[in-house]
Enzyme design. Structure first.
Site, PDB file in Angstrom:
ATOM      1  N   LYS A 116       0.835  -1.212   0.000  1.00 25.64           N
ATOM      2  CA  LYS A 116       0.000   0.000   0.000  1.00 25.64           C
ATOM      3  C   LYS A 116       0.861   1.249   0.000  1.00 25.64           C
ATOM      4  CE  LYS A 116      -4.420  -1.744   1.465  1.00 25.64           C
ATOM      5  NZ  LYS A 116      -5.621  -1.678   2.236  1.00 25.64           N
ATOM      6  N   LYS A 200      -6.029 -10.093  -6.095  1.00 29.90           N
ATOM      7  CA  LYS A 200      -7.264 -10.370  -5.348  1.00 29.90           C
ATOM      8  C   LYS A 200      -8.344  -9.342  -5.702  1.00 29.90           C
ATOM      9  CE  LYS A 200      -7.240  -7.621  -1.178  1.00 29.90           C
ATOM     10  NZ  LYS A 200      -8.008  -7.439   0.016  1.00 29.90           N
ATOM     11  N   LYS A 203     -11.796  -3.871  -2.844  1.00 28.29           N
ATOM     12  CA  LYS A 203     -12.719  -2.729  -2.890  1.00 28.29           C
ATOM     13  C   LYS A 203     -12.105  -1.589  -3.695  1.00 28.29           C
ATOM     14  CE  LYS A 203     -14.701  -3.380   1.699  1.00 28.29           C
ATOM     15  NZ  LYS A 203     -13.603  -3.371   2.667  1.00 28.29           N
TER      16      LYS A 203
END
Ligand code: ATP
Ligand code: LTN
Length: 340
Positions: A116, A200, A203
């Site tokens: 991230k 994956k 969201k």
């Protein structure tokens, strides 16, 4: 007196208006099933969501929307405890104690932080993002949870929670913390992005790669129809060579209860298009009642807030006791509490 049921804890971040199929199959579906045999506590983890700097009004809506989706999926707010993380102040308090037990290098090795922060760039990385896994450990240890149902992407974070619980016990004596275990169901531990079957479903991924639980039937059909499949024509189970098809088969199997072997057998001699058309129907049918129930819960925000307030009260009653017990081991609080 009957022996108390073992405790389960898990949480999902309110980082989107809708959860996606990965959240449902990887986590929420297990949450619902576990309620029969465990004492379950489920949380909308809004403090975690602050690490992406949401707009306050958007966050407020998403907290309610996420809670409504938990209920619509079958979380029972009477049998289980359903609450919003920020309503229980001990989460932040225990995080501080755990911060002081965690190595800087140890936290820096978390792959999700590395991924991230690489995406964000150095200027936007906050201390909160770095501390995210410690807050997650606090969530779990605060309720003496034994079992934590999550998807594969949370395995390393769970390992850190276990390490910190064991450290509390070795430094401050047995009984300071319960060492939790991850519950990761292999078949659905990682649902992949429909456009990028190597990543994956997330969201924050590209919309075309995601099936949101609140999507309308047309969108669902379109997304599945345009899912990336693989070269060749045959429908076989080969996650390495045919990850796109394997992902569709996993979703199909999880939603219908039919095994992947049965599905491969049924689709012998058929084309990818057949599989996609049938899967679209399966997903649409599975999600229709879910969407309706979510809309009903959202129609009455006052009632939803009351459910969440009651959940927070019940959660805090447990969190207060556990926090005092742990804090006392550190030498905090009144000396009398150390006996607990
Ligand atoms: P974001 O993409 O914003 O980081 P997310 O979609 O990963 O969010 P979380 O709130 O972080 O959602 O995750 C909630 C739960 O869903 C966790 O238990 C996580 O492991 C699980 N989960 C998330 N994505 C998947 C997936 N693609 N397959 C299986 N489980 C998943
Ligand atoms: N980090 C988790 C969400 C989360 C969680 C938890 C899961 C926060 N606290 C405690 C299980 C137990 C994620 O899925 N991104």
């Amino acid at each position: 007196m009957p022996t108390p049921k073992p405790r389960v804890f898990s949480g999902i971040q309110p980082t989107a208006d809708s959860l996606h199929l990965g959240n449902y199959l990887g986590a929420l579906k297990q949450w619902v099933a576990l309620q029969d045999d465990y004492d379950c506590i489920y949380s909308v983890v809004d403090l975690h969501a602050l690490t992406v700097n949401p707009d306050p009004a958007v966050l407020r809506h998403r907290v309610r929307a996420t809670a409504a989706q938990f209920l619509a999926a079958g979380v029972d707010a009477e049998r289980s405890i359903l609450f919003v993380q920020s309503q229980v102040p001990q989460h932040a308090q225990l995080t501080w104690l755990l911060n002081c037990l965690t190595g800087f290098g140890e936290a820096g090795r978390m792959t999700q932080f590395k991924d991230k922060s690489a995406k964000l760039g150095e200027k936007s990385i906050t201390v909160g993002l770095f501390d995210y896994p410690i807050l997650m450990a606090a969530d779990i240890l605060l309720y003496d949870a034994r079992l934590v149902p999550v998807g594969e992407d949370q395995r390393q974070h769970l390992e850190l929670s276990r390490t910190l619980a064991a450290r509390l016990n070795s430094r401050y004596g047995e009984g300071a913390a319960v060492v939790p275990e991850a519950l990761i169901v292999k078949q659905t531990a990682k649902i992949y992005d429909l456009q990028e079957p190597g990543a994956k479903m997330s969201k924050t991924g590209h919309p075309a790669g995601i099936i949101e639980l609140m999507d309308d039937p047309k969108t669902i059909a379109k997304r599945i129809k345009s899912a990336v499949t693989d070269s060749g024509q045959e429908i076989t189970w080969d996650p390495r060579e045919k990850p796109g098809v394997a992902n569709l088969l996993s979703i199909y199997s999880a939603l219908t209860g039919r095994t992947v072997e049965q599905l491969v057998n049924d689709y012998q001699g058929k084309l990818y298009g057949h599989l996609k058309a049938d899967l679209a129907e399966v997903v649409i049918e599975a999600l229709a009642p879910f969407r309706e129930r979510t809309a009903l819960y959202l129609q009455d925000p006052g009632q939803l807030d009351r459910v969440l307030d009651q959940g927070a009260e019940r959660a805090e009653a447990i969190a207060r006791t556990v926090y005092q017990r742990v804090a006392a081991r550190f030498g905090l609080g009144q000396a009398g509490a150390a006996a607990g």
